[in-house]
Design a protein around this motif. Structure first.
Motif, mmCIF file in Angstrom:
data_model
loop_
_atom_site.group_PDB
_atom_site.id
_atom_site.type_symbol
_atom_site.label_atom_id
_atom_site.label_comp_id
_atom_site.label_asym_id
_atom_site.label_seq_id
_atom_site.Cartn_x
_atom_site.Cartn_y
_atom_site.Cartn_z
ATOM 1 N N PHE A 136 0.848 -1.180 0.000
ATOM 2 C CA PHE A 136 0.000 0.000 0.000
ATOM 3 C C PHE A 136 0.891 1.241 0.000
ATOM 4 C CE2 PHE A 136 -2.870 -3.242 1.470
ATOM 5 C CZ PHE A 136 -4.101 -2.873 0.956
ATOM 6 N N GLU A 137 0.385 2.300 -0.596
ATOM 7 C CA GLU A 137 1.144 3.546 -0.691
ATOM 8 C C GLU A 137 1.057 4.318 0.623
ATOM 9 O OE1 GLU A 137 2.926 4.276 -3.328
ATOM 10 O OE2 GLU A 137 2.234 2.514 -4.462
ATOM 11 N N ASP A 138 1.959 5.315 0.769
ATOM 12 C CA ASP A 138 1.851 6.242 1.889
ATOM 13 C C ASP A 138 0.490 6.932 1.821
ATOM 14 O OD1 ASP A 138 4.380 5.634 2.731
ATOM 15 O OD2 ASP A 138 5.335 7.330 1.709
ATOM 16 N N GLY A 139 -0.155 7.078 2.957
ATOM 17 C CA GLY A 139 -1.472 7.690 2.994
ATOM 18 C C GLY A 139 -2.610 6.717 2.769
ATOM 19 N N GLU A 140 -2.287 5.429 2.580
ATOM 20 C CA GLU A 140 -3.313 4.394 2.431
ATOM 21 C C GLU A 140 -3.300 3.497 3.667
ATOM 22 O OE1 GLU A 140 -3.365 3.963 -2.435
ATOM 23 O OE2 GLU A 140 -2.321 2.443 -1.240
ATOM 24 N N VAL A 141 -4.483 3.057 4.077
ATOM 25 C CA VAL A 141 -4.624 2.264 5.297
ATOM 26 C C VAL A 141 -5.485 1.037 5.001
ATOM 27 C CG1 VAL A 141 -5.357 2.230 7.710
ATOM 28 C CG2 VAL A 141 -4.522 4.365 6.697
ATOM 29 N N PHE A 169 3.205 -1.347 5.856
ATOM 30 C CA PHE A 169 2.227 -0.310 5.546
ATOM 31 C C PHE A 169 1.344 -0.120 6.770
ATOM 32 C CE2 PHE A 169 0.830 -4.468 4.244
ATOM 33 C CZ PHE A 169 -0.425 -4.581 4.807
ATOM 34 N N ARG A 170 0.538 0.918 6.735
ATOM 35 C CA ARG A 170 -0.343 1.186 7.872
ATOM 36 C C ARG A 170 -1.535 0.237 7.849
ATOM 37 N NH1 ARG A 170 -3.236 6.979 9.347
ATOM 38 N NH2 ARG A 170 -4.538 6.204 11.061
ATOM 39 N N CYS A 171 -1.769 -0.402 8.976
ATOM 40 C CA CYS A 171 -2.852 -1.377 9.084
ATOM 41 C C CYS A 171 -3.589 -1.156 10.394
ATOM 42 C CB CYS A 171 -2.279 -2.790 9.040
ATOM 43 S SG CYS A 171 -3.513 -4.098 9.067
ATOM 44 N N GLU A 172 -4.899 -1.143 10.340
ATOM 45 C CA GLU A 172 -5.726 -0.997 11.539
ATOM 46 C C GLU A 172 -6.656 -2.194 11.660
ATOM 47 O OE1 GLU A 172 -5.873 3.894 11.595
ATOM 48 O OE2 GLU A 172 -7.733 2.750 11.364
ATOM 49 N N VAL A 173 -6.967 -2.554 12.894
ATOM 50 C CA VAL A 173 -7.800 -3.724 13.157
ATOM 51 C C VAL A 173 -8.992 -3.338 14.021
ATOM 52 C CG1 VAL A 173 -7.882 -5.957 14.326
ATOM 53 C CG2 VAL A 173 -5.891 -5.333 12.955
ATOM 54 N N SER A 174 -10.171 -3.805 13.647
ATOM 55 C CA SER A 174 -11.391 -3.572 14.421
ATOM 56 C C SER A 174 -12.091 -4.895 14.674
ATOM 57 C CB SER A 174 -12.345 -2.640 13.671
ATOM 58 O OG SER A 174 -11.779 -1.369 13.495
ATOM 59 N N PHE A 175 -12.467 -5.132 15.931
ATOM 60 C CA PHE A 175 -13.258 -6.301 16.285
ATOM 61 C C PHE A 175 -14.698 -5.860 16.534
ATOM 62 C CE2 PHE A 175 -10.487 -9.922 16.682
ATOM 63 C CZ PHE A 175 -9.223 -9.354 16.749
ATOM 64 N N HIS A 176 -15.658 -6.610 16.005
ATOM 65 C CA HIS A 176 -17.080 -6.299 16.152
ATOM 66 C C HIS A 176 -17.786 -7.455 16.848
ATOM 67 C CE1 HIS A 176 -16.354 -2.989 13.365
ATOM 68 N NE2 HIS A 176 -15.675 -3.864 12.641
ATOM 69 N N ASN A 177 -18.567 -7.147 17.830
ATOM 70 C CA ASN A 177 -19.243 -8.155 18.634
ATOM 71 C C ASN A 177 -20.298 -8.889 17.813
ATOM 72 O OD1 ASN A 177 -21.321 -9.262 20.533
ATOM 73 N ND2 ASN A 177 -19.868 -8.488 22.042
ATOM 74 N N ILE A 239 -3.203 -7.791 -2.114
ATOM 75 C CA ILE A 239 -4.646 -7.685 -1.911
ATOM 76 C C ILE A 239 -5.185 -6.347 -2.407
ATOM 77 C CG2 ILE A 239 -4.479 -6.752 0.437
ATOM 78 C CD1 ILE A 239 -6.984 -8.395 1.117
ATOM 79 N N ARG A 240 -4.325 -5.342 -2.503
ATOM 80 C CA ARG A 240 -4.790 -4.053 -3.031
ATOM 81 C C ARG A 240 -5.331 -4.196 -4.444
ATOM 82 N NH1 ARG A 240 -4.167 0.535 -5.610
ATOM 83 N NH2 ARG A 240 -4.339 2.567 -4.534
ATOM 84 N N GLU A 241 -4.796 -5.149 -5.216
ATOM 85 C CA GLU A 241 -5.275 -5.385 -6.569
ATOM 86 C C GLU A 241 -6.717 -5.893 -6.568
ATOM 87 O OE1 GLU A 241 -2.575 -7.984 -8.524
ATOM 88 O OE2 GLU A 241 -0.828 -6.698 -8.187
ATOM 89 N N LEU A 242 -7.095 -6.597 -5.505
ATOM 90 C CA LEU A 242 -8.479 -7.057 -5.403
ATOM 91 C C LEU A 242 -9.425 -5.869 -5.293
ATOM 92 C CD1 LEU A 242 -10.578 -9.333 -5.068
ATOM 93 C CD2 LEU A 242 -10.066 -9.321 -2.613
ATOM 94 N N PHE A 243 -9.043 -4.857 -4.524
ATOM 95 C CA PHE A 243 -9.885 -3.667 -4.393
ATOM 96 C C PHE A 243 -10.055 -2.944 -5.724
ATOM 97 C CE2 PHE A 243 -8.537 -4.355 -0.022
ATOM 98 C CZ PHE A 243 -9.690 -4.072 0.698
ATOM 99 N N GLU A 244 -9.090 -3.071 -6.611
ATOM 100 C CA GLU A 244 -9.194 -2.420 -7.913
ATOM 101 C C GLU A 244 -10.302 -3.016 -8.764
ATOM 102 O OE1 GLU A 244 -5.288 -2.618 -9.569
ATOM 103 O OE2 GLU A 244 -4.402 -1.283 -8.062
ATOM 104 N N GLN A 245 -10.764 -4.211 -8.403
ATOM 105 C CA GLN A 245 -11.874 -4.823 -9.127
ATOM 106 C C GLN A 245 -13.162 -4.003 -8.991
ATOM 107 O OE1 GLN A 245 -12.290 -7.785 -11.105
ATOM 108 N NE2 GLN A 245 -10.067 -7.521 -11.291
ATOM 109 N N PHE A 246 -13.260 -3.194 -7.931
ATOM 110 C CA PHE A 246 -14.435 -2.325 -7.813
ATOM 111 C C PHE A 246 -14.566 -1.413 -9.035
ATOM 112 C CE2 PHE A 246 -14.176 -3.073 -3.117
ATOM 113 C CZ PHE A 246 -15.496 -3.473 -2.920
#
Length: 397
Positions: A136-141, A169-177, A239-246
């Motif tokens: 991922f590029e700088d400024g992408e999360v 790269f910058r990565c954030e994690v969220s857990f949802h109940n 995996i960023r290439e997968l998002f490009e499928q949008f």
């Protein structure tokens, strides 16, 4: 007597002055603000706050979400609010607009993992391979969302602290109940569960396994696109290439999904196929409609929210009508729903190449469909994501 009159005179003056002060307060006020203008100002302030929110902050469910900060131990994280696991830090130079990150959201189911060693091993394979290839590029999360029960969340946090150490790269994690999300989902998907579940108490009978079907209704508007991924995957590309499928979605499409690579739906639609022998329903590609596999999905939540045809299909009457038409009774949750509506409304879907969800299960080859199995299972080109469904071993690199 004169003194009494004087006292009464001053009392009268004070009463009049007080009355004038009240009139002046309500008629003149501070810039003539009233309830409506004050309410408007509060809304503007709230809107400004929302506009600056982190896209990954699911504030509609702060009690159900948990983030853990890298750099602090899990035990030090604030367990009543939102924290984060960060890979590489974002740059802090440039204008405010330049500093605002671009978020890529990915969601995985992470329930019952604490008691299942096989799930834990699959998770390790998935995360290590994802992080190995991800760029991922700088400024992408990359924001990873996990729908989890409490015991699984605890083990997930510990595993991720180790797994994310090498992130470049910058990565954030969220857990949802999972309980909170299930409560939100159940009223929406209750009617369809009887058509796409194996029965009470089974794995797919829980409403949470229809999350992708109605995610656009429970996720905040700030999240516009998300990919949903099974745990039993192994990534061989960025995996960023997968998002490009949008960007490849045709007009009207709301979901990106790969075809099912076994004759699952040739079997499930057997009654409809018998009554409609010329139908392509359940036939193999390229000319047939083999159904979908939900191991890798791209959900354009914004398009799903806007799509009148899609939202009409969530209505119990619509689900019942299609299930009756196609004589459909499934057991694979959201995958069955997408397959069924895809027979009637193929334009709602962008079909991913099989390389993005290279399914490895061969169960149906030995259960009555060996003569046609390869017509479904064949997949050309280099594999981007392996899917070890039905506990099939995934090839080594």
């Amino acid at each position: 007597m004169a003194r009494v009159s004087t006292v009464r005179y001053y009392q009268l003056v004070l009463v009049i002055a007080a009355a004038l002060a009240v009139v002046a307060f309500y008629s003149l006020g501070s810039d003539r603000q009233n309830f409506s203008s004050t309410t408007k100002r509060i809304k503007e302030t709230h809107a400004s706050h929302n506009a600056n929110m982190n896209d990954g902050d699911l504030s509609s469910d702060t009690n159900a979400e948990q983030r853990v900060s890298k750099g602090a131990s899990v035990g030090e994280a604030d367990r009543t609010n939102t924290d984060s696991i960060n890979g590489a830090a974002a740059k802090k130079t440039g204008t405010a607009e330049e500093q605002r990150p671009r978020y890529f959201h990915a969601l995985m189911m992470f329930t019952k993992v604490d008691t299942n060693q096989a799930f834990q091993q699959k998770f390790q394979v998935a995360m290590r391979s994802m992080l190995k290839h991800a760029r991922f590029e700088d400024g992408e999360v990359l924001t990873l969302h996990f729908v989890s029960d409490e015991p699984s969340r605890e083990i997930g946090e510990k595993m991720l602290e180790d797994l994310l150490q090498g992130a470049t790269f910058r990565c954030e994690v969220s857990f949802h109940n999972v309980k909170v999300l299930t409560e939100k989902l159940f009223p929406i998907v209750e009617a369809m569960q009887k058509h796409f579940s194996a029965g009470s108490g089974t794995y797919y009978s829980d409403a949470i396994f229809f999350l992708s079907v109605a995610m656009h209704r429970i996720m905040p508007a700030e999240i516009k696109q998300i990919v949903q991924l099974d745990l039993d995957l192994k990534y061989r590309t960025n995996i960023r290439e997968l998002f490009e499928q949008f960007n490849q979605f045709p007009a009207g499409a709301v979901i990106g999904i790969a075809r099912e690579m076994q004759p699952v739906y040739r079997h499930t639609f057997w009654a409809y196929r018998r009554e409609n022998p010329d139908s392509k329903v359940g036939d193999p590609p390229p000319g047939g409609s083999p159904g979908f596999n939900s191991g890798v999905m791209l959900l354009d939540l914004e398009a799903m929210r806007r799509s009148e045809p899609y939202n009409q299909l969530l209505e119990p009457r619509s689900v019942g009508r299609l299930a009756d038409k196609y004589r459909f009774q499934g057991h694979l949750g959201d995958q069955d729903f997408f397959t069924m509506i895809g027979m009637e409304h193929p334009s709602l879907f962008h079909v991913l190449d099989c390389a993005w969800n290279r399914q490895l299960c061969t169960w149906w080859k030995d259960h009555g469909y060996g003569d046609v199995f390869q017509l479904y299972y064949h997949c050309q080109g280099p594999v981007k994501i392996y899917h070890g469904n039905c506990n099939t071993p995934i090839p080594d690199d």
